[in-house]
Every structure is written in C-alpha cells, then in structure tokens.
Scaffold this active site. Structure first.
Site, mmCIF file in Angstrom:
data_model
loop_
_atom_site.group_PDB
_atom_site.id
_atom_site.type_symbol
_atom_site.label_atom_id
_atom_site.label_comp_id
_atom_site.label_asym_id
_atom_site.label_seq_id
_atom_site.Cartn_x
_atom_site.Cartn_y
_atom_site.Cartn_z
ATOM 1 N N THR A 1 4.374 -12.556 3.958
ATOM 2 C CA THR A 1 5.388 -13.598 3.852
ATOM 3 C C THR A 1 5.286 -14.164 2.443
ATOM 4 O O THR A 1 4.217 -14.153 1.821
ATOM 5 C CB THR A 1 5.162 -14.755 4.839
ATOM 6 N N LYS B 1 3.767 -18.688 2.521
ATOM 7 C CA LYS B 1 2.494 -19.288 2.934
ATOM 8 C C LYS B 1 1.670 -19.572 1.670
ATOM 9 O O LYS B 1 2.123 -20.355 0.840
ATOM 10 C CB LYS B 1 1.817 -18.406 3.973
ATOM 11 N N TYR C 1 27.620 -10.810 -0.789
ATOM 12 C CA TYR C 1 27.221 -9.714 0.111
ATOM 13 C C TYR C 1 26.690 -8.559 -0.708
ATOM 14 O O TYR C 1 27.322 -8.153 -1.679
ATOM 15 C CB TYR C 1 28.411 -9.239 0.952
ATOM 16 N N ASP D 1 -1.306 -6.563 6.932
ATOM 17 C CA ASP D 1 -0.378 -7.699 6.982
ATOM 18 C C ASP D 1 -1.092 -8.889 6.338
ATOM 19 O O ASP D 1 -1.923 -9.541 6.959
ATOM 20 C CB ASP D 1 -0.024 -7.976 8.446
ATOM 21 N N ARG E 1 10.913 -19.246 2.061
ATOM 22 C CA ARG E 1 10.670 -18.639 3.369
ATOM 23 C C ARG E 1 11.205 -17.208 3.369
ATOM 24 O O ARG E 1 12.396 -16.993 3.138
ATOM 25 C CB ARG E 1 11.408 -19.484 4.407
ATOM 26 N N GLU F 1 24.869 -5.522 0.787
ATOM 27 C CA GLU F 1 24.228 -4.504 1.636
ATOM 28 C C GLU F 1 23.875 -3.287 0.804
ATOM 29 O O GLU F 1 24.677 -2.819 -0.010
ATOM 30 C CB GLU F 1 25.172 -4.101 2.770
HETATM 31 C C1 LIG Z 1 3.167 -15.824 9.634
HETATM 32 C C2 LIG Z 1 2.825 -14.418 9.974
HETATM 33 C C3 LIG Z 1 3.821 -13.460 10.223
HETATM 34 C C4 LIG Z 1 5.277 -13.803 10.438
HETATM 35 O O1 LIG Z 1 5.920 -14.471 9.469
HETATM 36 P P1 LIG Z 1 7.340 -15.169 9.794
HETATM 37 O O2 LIG Z 1 7.915 -15.373 8.443
HETATM 38 O O3 LIG Z 1 7.047 -16.407 10.543
HETATM 39 O O4 LIG Z 1 8.140 -14.207 10.607
HETATM 40 C C5 LIG Z 1 3.430 -12.155 10.412
HETATM 41 N N1 LIG Z 1 2.134 -11.797 10.389
HETATM 42 C C6 LIG Z 1 1.159 -12.697 10.186
HETATM 43 C C7 LIG Z 1 -0.252 -12.232 10.176
HETATM 44 C C8 LIG Z 1 1.466 -14.040 9.985
HETATM 45 O O5 LIG Z 1 0.487 -14.913 9.828
#
Ligand SMILES: *Cc1c(COP(=O)(O)O)cnc(C)c1O
Length: 439
Positions: A243, A246, A64, A217, A252, A66
């Site tokens: 993320t 990807k 933990y 993003d 993840r 936090e």
């Molecule tokens: C995949 C994605 C997310 C969210 O990611 P998660 O890990 O699935 O919550 C947010 N914004 C964009 C543009 C994405 O392609």
C-alpha cells in the site's frame, strides 16, 4: 470556478474549493480538527504531505485512461501517460525493481491482481493466518481470496516462558513443513499485525525447495524499506505488493513490483483483469510520495519511526502491558492486555482510549481466547505521530496516558483529564502547521 469562501469558513484551507457545499466543508474541517487534536496511533495510518494532498485533489481525476502509457483505449492521454511513467520510474528506482504497476486502487486490489497473475483458480497458496498477524486477503474465510484459491497457513511460534526467549515470531519450520506437505504454487510473506522484521531469504529458500512463487506483501513496512530501516525483498521475492498510504506516507492506494518476465501477467491482471480506469490523480500523488521517500530526510524519518516504536514499547511494558514477541523492530507494537488487567478486553480498551483522544485499534494476539470482535490486544503504530514530529520523549508520555486512562476507566474525570493532556500534546505537534483550519 466558484472560489468565494463561505463566510463562516473564512480561514479554512477547504473553504475556497468547497464554498458551494458547506456540509462537506464542515465535515472536512471536523476531520482536520480530529486528526490535529487527538493522537493517531493506528499502525496503518499516516499524515501525507500537503503536496500529496494537492495532487490527490487535482484535475487528473477527470481523465479516463484505461490501459497503460502508450497503450490507452481513449484519446487525450498525452499528459497522464507522463504522470504514470513518472510514478513507475520513481518507484522502480526507489525499490530497485524491474517492473512496476502503480494502478491498484488499494493493497487488497494489488494482492488480488498478484494472485490472478500467478495462479489458476483452485491453486494452493501458503500464507500467514489472520489470527496470527496475516491479512484478510491472505485467505481469510471472509475474503473472496479463499473462495477462488485454496489457502493453507502458517503462524508464529508459541509465546516463550522468559523475556530472553519471548517467542511469537514467524515459525519458519512450520512454513517449510506445510510447504512440503501441501506443495503450494505460491507462498505469501508479509503481515498486518506483526511487530518484527520479516526476512525474505528463508521464505525464498522454502519456495525454491517446493517450486513455488514467492510474493511479499509489504503493505505495512514499505516506507521502512524505502527509508533503509528494513531489508528490501525486491529481487528476492518474485512479486512485491504494498500500500502507498501506510509507512510510505503517500495517498491511499496500492502498487505491485515484479521481475520483467512477470510484467505482462501482472499488468493484464490489474487491467483489464480486475479494474477499469486508473485513478491518475492518485497515481500523481503516488509519484509525489515516491520522490519524498527517496530523500535523505525520509531515511531519518524511517529510523525515527522505529526508534519511537521501541520507545513506546518499552514505556508500555513499564505500565504493565505484555508485548507480543517481547518488543518491536518496526513501526508497530502489539500489546497483550491480560497482563495489565485480565478483565480488560481490546474492545473496551479501544473505546475508553477513543474517549481519551487516543485513536488505535483492538487486535487479536496470537492464540487469543477472545473473538476478533472482542480481542485481548491492542495494536499501536508510530508512523503518523512521527511525521507530526514526535520523538522518544512523547512516546513515554503517550504510554503513561494510556496506562492512566485504562486504569481510571471507571472514572470519567480521569478519562477527561487524559483527553485534555492529549489535546495539549497534540497542539505542540500539528500535522498540518501550514493548513490550520477555522476552528
Ligand atoms: C493494509 C494491508 C492490505 C490491504 O490494504 P488496503 O489498501 O486496505 O486494501 C493488504 N495486506 C496487508 C498485509 C495489509 O496490512
């Protein structure tokens, strides 16, 4: 510790650790088999390195922690502080950022935290519409984001009439017009189903003209940016979220980069604002992935992902599929199935291809007449199979197999023959050559 392998799973990479739970061990074997013997073309997926798997499956899950390094609420954080500092330092160096938060459990959590840091409830946000390529967290009615903040949207230009002006690129005039009319406090750039480079520069100008923050993003192209194949928005956008699983090819999870003056707001939005204890085992795996992404081989990887995507797009066009925006300059291709067969929906195509061992997702295309559940399009990505070693030649083979399976979808023998060709192809490019399972 019980490390005796169960007899029937001898030779399995999971057996030593899961011998006490054969049901779960069997499921992990099955998933390893699925990932190794079928084509993974989901644009948001990848194959992490064994080092990332190892860190994710480590004792750090027990701790933990936090708070943040040096400011924790519980004792015993001497080691995890170093883990999290390492991850933050590596990702700051990778993207040239002033501040990093590596605690978001996912991309969605990273986005929520960024909104929470920059906005008050009810504030207006301008983002890309879901049916034009945006993400659920960019203000979809189904997402909590749209209940807390007021989202207005922009989209892409109409499809052009010729291959020389294909259209379907982000409509920057519309972004500027809506921004001027709605006076958003935040503009969000970035998409989830958009095959082109998104340049932060014009968004910055629009944001400055209306006094808005700019958040980018880069959930999808983060790895392409780290690998030098796409321009880096860090330093142009106020906040960059992404993320780690990807194109960046880590565990993840999510992360946030920002200017130093926003660090406190971002950190307190993540914890205690939205999350409890951080996943330090995942943060260690993020650190591993950030180091991998800083290596010269990763630059080659990012370039190959884009090259494969272009090769796949070209070969799909030859099969008769119309490419949304006329092509791609990232890791994904969006195809309009109607040019191939007006009766074929995204839903049916996804199901047929699943039976043929080709894993991808249906996707709405801009101005899709069909619902998000049915759709007229498919989204395909090259990040995972490029990691497994495939190149341009294999992309041509994949496009031909997709065409064959979809043309022959009424005949199970045709689908089965594609399934067998897919298995042969995958056997040449195992994603985890050192971790072959029992099967
Ligand atoms: C995949 C994605 C997310 C969210 O990611 P998660 O890990 O699935 O919550 C947010 N914004 C964009 C543009 C994405 O392609």
């Amino acid at each position: 510790m019980n490390v005796a392998p169960a007899v029937e799973y001898a030779g399995s990479p999971f057996a030593p650790w899961l011998s006490g739970d054969e049901e779960v061990a069997r499921l992990l074997e099955d998933e390893m088999e699925r990932q190794s013997s079928t084509l993974q073309l989901i644009a948001s997926e990848n194959f992490t390195s064994p080092a990332v798997l190892a860190a994710t499956g480590s004792v750090l899950t027990n701790k933990y922690a936090e708070g943040y390094p040096g400011r924790r609420y519980y004792g015993g954080n001497r080691v995890v502080d170093r883990v999290e500092d390492l991850a933050r330092d590596r990702v700051k160096a990778l993207f040239g950022a002033e501040h990093a938060n590596v605690q978001p459990h996912s991309g969605a959590s990273a986005n929520l935290a960024a909104y929470q840091a920059l906005l008050d409830p009810g504030d207006t946000v301008l983002a890309m519409r879901l049916d034009q390529g945006g993400h659920l967290t960019h203000g979809s009615p189904a997402s909590i984001t749209s209940h807390i903040w007021r989202f207005v949207s922009y989209g892409v230009t109409p499809a052009g009439s010729s291959t020389s002006s294909p259209g379907e690129v982000i409509d920057l005039d519309q972004v500027a017009q809506v921004a001027k009319r709605e006076r958003p406090r935040l503009i969000v750039a970035g998409a989830t189903a958009y095959p082109r480079i998104i340049d932060a520069g014009p968004f910055r100008e629009i944001a400055d003209a209306v006094g808005a923050y700019l958040m980018f993003d880069v959930a999808h192209p983060a790895g392409l940016i780290a690998g030098g194949a796409h321009p880096n928005p860090v330093g142009i956008a106020d906040v960059v979220t992404f993320t780690t699983h990807k194109t960046l090819r880590g565990p993840r999870g999510g992360a946030i980069l920002c200017r130093a003056d926003l660090a406190k707001a971002i950190d307190s939005a993540v914890f205690p604002g939205l999350q409890g204890g951080p996943l330090e085992h995942v943060i260690a795996a993020k650190a591993v992935a950030f180091a991998e992404a800083a290596r010269p081989e990763f630059r080659q990887y990012a370039a190959q992902v884009v090259s494969n995507s272009k090769a796949l797009a070209g070969a799909l066009a030859s099969e008769g599929f119309r490419l949304v925006s006329g092509g791609t300059d990232n890791h994904l291709v969006l195809v309009d199935l109607r040019s191939f067969d007006p009766d074929l929906t995204g839903k049916e195509a996804q199901e047929v291809l699943d039976r043929a061992g080709i894993t991808l997702n249906r996707n709405q295309i801009p101005d899709d007449p069909r619902s998000p559940f049915i759709t007229s399009g498919l989204r395909l990505g090259t990040a995972a199979q490029t990691t497994a070693g495939m190149g341009n030649a294999q992309m041509a083979v994949i496009a031909a197999l997709i065409g064959k399976a979809l043309r022959g979808r009424g005949d199970e023998a045709v689908v089965a023959s594609v399934r067998s060709a897919v298995a042969d192809l995958c056997a040449e490019f195992p994603p985890y050559p050192g971790l072959t399972g029992a099967g």
